[in-house]
Design an enzyme around this catalytic site. Structure first.
Site, PDB file in Angstrom:
ATOM      1  N   TYR A   1      18.542  96.782  50.367  1.00 38.58           N
ATOM      2  CA  TYR A   1      17.841  97.776  51.182  1.00 38.58           C
ATOM      3  C   TYR A   1      17.944  99.180  50.591  1.00 38.58           C
ATOM      4  O   TYR A   1      17.343 100.116  51.119  1.00 38.58           O
ATOM      5  CB  TYR A   1      18.390  97.757  52.613  1.00 38.58           C
ATOM      6  CG  TYR A   1      17.925  96.562  53.395  1.00 38.58           C
ATOM      7  CD1 TYR A   1      16.927  96.652  54.350  1.00 38.58           C
ATOM      8  CD2 TYR A   1      18.472  95.303  53.155  1.00 38.58           C
ATOM      9  CE1 TYR A   1      16.498  95.549  55.063  1.00 38.58           C
ATOM     10  CE2 TYR A   1      18.049  94.189  53.850  1.00 38.58           C
ATOM     11  CZ  TYR A   1      17.064  94.324  54.804  1.00 38.58           C
ATOM     12  OH  TYR A   1      16.643  93.216  55.487  1.00 38.58           O
TER      13      TYR A   1
ATOM     14  N   LYS B   1      27.511  85.484  50.219  1.00 38.92           N
ATOM     15  CA  LYS B   1      27.004  84.474  49.291  1.00 38.92           C
ATOM     16  C   LYS B   1      27.746  84.629  47.961  1.00 38.92           C
ATOM     17  O   LYS B   1      27.168  84.648  46.878  1.00 38.92           O
ATOM     18  CB  LYS B   1      25.492  84.649  49.113  1.00 38.92           C
ATOM     19  CG  LYS B   1      24.806  83.481  48.407  1.00 38.92           C
ATOM     20  CD  LYS B   1      24.891  82.173  49.166  1.00 38.92           C
ATOM     21  CE  LYS B   1      24.146  81.082  48.405  1.00 38.92           C
ATOM     22  NZ  LYS B   1      24.450  79.747  48.935  1.00 38.92           N
TER      23      LYS B   1
ATOM     24  N   ASP C   1      24.673  80.612  53.915  1.00 34.36           N
ATOM     25  CA  ASP C   1      23.824  79.503  54.323  1.00 34.36           C
ATOM     26  C   ASP C   1      24.562  78.540  55.253  1.00 34.36           C
ATOM     27  O   ASP C   1      23.969  78.001  56.199  1.00 34.36           O
ATOM     28  CB  ASP C   1      23.277  78.762  53.098  1.00 34.36           C
ATOM     29  CG  ASP C   1      24.331  78.448  52.062  1.00 34.36           C
ATOM     30  OD1 ASP C   1      25.154  79.328  51.780  1.00 34.36           O
ATOM     31  OD2 ASP C   1      24.341  77.326  51.529  1.00 34.36           O
TER      32      ASP C   1
ATOM     33  N   ASP D   1      20.613  90.976  58.443  1.00 33.55           N
ATOM     34  CA  ASP D   1      19.237  90.941  58.935  1.00 33.55           C
ATOM     35  C   ASP D   1      18.868  89.526  59.358  1.00 33.55           C
ATOM     36  O   ASP D   1      18.358  89.283  60.458  1.00 33.55           O
ATOM     37  CB  ASP D   1      18.301  91.443  57.839  1.00 33.55           C
ATOM     38  CG  ASP D   1      16.962  91.914  58.381  1.00 33.55           C
ATOM     39  OD1 ASP D   1      16.713  91.763  59.593  1.00 33.55           O
ATOM     40  OD2 ASP D   1      16.149  92.427  57.597  1.00 33.55           O
TER      41      ASP D   1
END
Length: 466
Positions: free
Chosen positions: A159, A231, A331, A355
């Site tokens: 972002y 991640k 995930d 998000d």
């Protein structure tokens, strides 16, 4: 500052901050942006709810003095600018504000007004509580198990907006730099001639202040755990570093108040078997221990010894009363918040993961239409509470949509001010209105026996149920 566009309420006083604590007068001035599209209807309904809650809670001893500031379409139409300087200055000066949904300008300039405000005020925490109100339609069997608070890092990650568009001169320069300075990494790009590029900055400072805020909030609110979602198995030096820096800060600054998940395993193993050796404990916490090289095995044994050194403050079951610090892959988290939501409490994560997670979780408890949000800098005290949904222009000025997102964002704001009695009344009013099935069209079409009401009428129902 001298304001020309903004009218400062004569009878109100500014919120200030001293020694890291907000100083809130009984008559605070709160800047607000009503929002674009449906924001106008939503704000009118929500403001009535806020004022009613404060009046009922404090019997006239406290009152919010609302001060309108401008952003979005209304600002553009009135002043030919999407975000007047006075608006950001007002949020800076008066510390705490609230806003409805804003349109993203078309045709360049500011990519997002919401992102612009966050960056200008360095609102590094996007705080998103997700909880279930009984009776709200949900696609999952047990939405009542969902009770989480997301701390999303708000200033870094992708972002930041550092991108190099394919076909531009900037793209060619960046590609050349990458090829010449980092040929090994450049060789990993499958189609370099037609690739666009983005940069993902993640810093020690950005990570630490986000994690610190999440842990402090969790401790203050007697939550069970803080989970670092990342991640890091793929992005080892950005998301993986976020996880590592988070654990390091937790141990350094909150040692007596926290226990990591792996430390809890080690301590629990020792409590179950006092004669357990360090080597045996290491094998229990890492099933792959036998296949590890000697240096890695030594690291695991050192980890066991460090955890056992906590015995005076954490042993004999004392760790069970500590705040649990753990982590999970992004995930896997998106799967487990669906099937094992009770395993998650406070979540600290990077911008993009946050998000995804906040919107996915909102869907489990009734949708983004009633999902509240806040953007906060806990050091400076600056905070903007906001609707998390869009402007839905086709419903603008029809008095139709659900005002729940702004109402609950205002509830967060009142709690942030320390006005917990008024905040509790808003929760009580929301619960009562929804339980009575007095709801706007989005819920009414999914609830058997519901009474569909207008946006303004839902606000009135919330007030009645206080």
């Amino acid at each position: 500052m001298t304001y020309t566009l903004v009218k400062i309420p004569a009878d109100g006083k500014k919120i200030t901050i001293r020694d890291g604590k907000l100083q809130v007068p009984d008559n605070p001035i709160i800047p607000f942006v009503e929002g674009d599209g449906t924001g106008r209807d939503i704000w009118r309904a929500s403001q009535r709810v806020f004022d009613a809650a404060v009046e009922k809670a404090y019997g006239g001893k406290r009152k919010i003095h609302w001060m309108e500031v401008y952003a979005g379409e209304k600002a553009f139409k009135l002043f030919n600018t999407w975000l007047p300087d006075e608006t950001t200055e007002a949020f800076k000066e008066f510390l705490v504000g609230i806003k409805g949904p804003l349109t993203t300008p078309i045709g360049g300039g500011i990519r997002s007004l919401n992102v612009a405000l966050r960056k200008l005020l360095d609102l590094y925490v996007c705080q998103r509580p997700v909880r279930y109100f009984p009776g709200v339609p949900s696609p999952v069997k047990h939405p009542e198990y969902v009770d989480m608070v997301i701390f999303r890092e708000n200033t870094e990650d992708i972002y930041t907006g550092i991108e190099f568009q394919y076909g531009t001169e900037e793209n060619q320069k960046f590609k050349k730099l990458l090829q010449e300075a980092f040929p090994k990494e450049f060789g990993k790009i499958r189609f370099p001639e037609t690739a666009a590029f983005g940069v993902k900055p993640v810093s020690v400072e950005g990570t630490e202040r986000l994690v610190r805020a999440a842990i402090r909030w969790a401790l203050a609110n007697k939550r069970r755990s803080v989970n670092f979602v990342h991640k890091g198995n793929i992005m080892k030096f950005t998301e993986g570093a976020f996880k590592d820096w988070g654990y390091a800060l937790a141990k350094r600054e909150f040692r007596d108040q926290i226990v990591t998940e792996r430390e809890s395993w080690i301590l629990g193993n020792k409590e179950a078997n006092p004669d357990l050796t360090v080597e045996a404990n290491a094998r229990m916490i890492d099933p792959g221990y036998e296949m590890m090289p000697p240096d890695k095995q030594a690291e695991i044994r050192a980890e066991v010894e460090a955890a056992l050194a906590l015995w005076p403050t954490h042993g004999d079951g004392k760790w069970k009363s500590k705040l649990l610090i753990k982590d999970s892959i992004a995930d896997v988290t998106l799967q487990f918040v669906l099937i094992r939501p009770r395993d998650y409490d406070v979540i600290a994560t990077l911008n993009l993961n946050g998000d995804y997670l906040s919107d996915a979780l909102a869907a489990q408890v009734g949708g983004i239409g009633i999902a509240p949000g806040a953007n906060i800098n806990y050091e400076s005290g600056h905070a903007i509470f906001e609707a998390t949904h869009g402007t839905a222009p086709k419903y603008a000025d029809l008095d139709k949509v659900n005002p729940g997102s702004v109402i609950l964002s205002g509830e967060m704001m009142l709690r942030y001010l320390g006005w917990t009695e008024a905040a509790d009344l808003i929760i009580k009013g929301m619960e009562g209105a929804i339980a009575a099935k007095t709801v706007t069209y989005d819920f009414a079409r999914l609830m058997e026996g519901a009474t569909e009401v207008k946006c303004s009428e839902f606000g009135e129902a919330v007030i009645r149920h206080m």
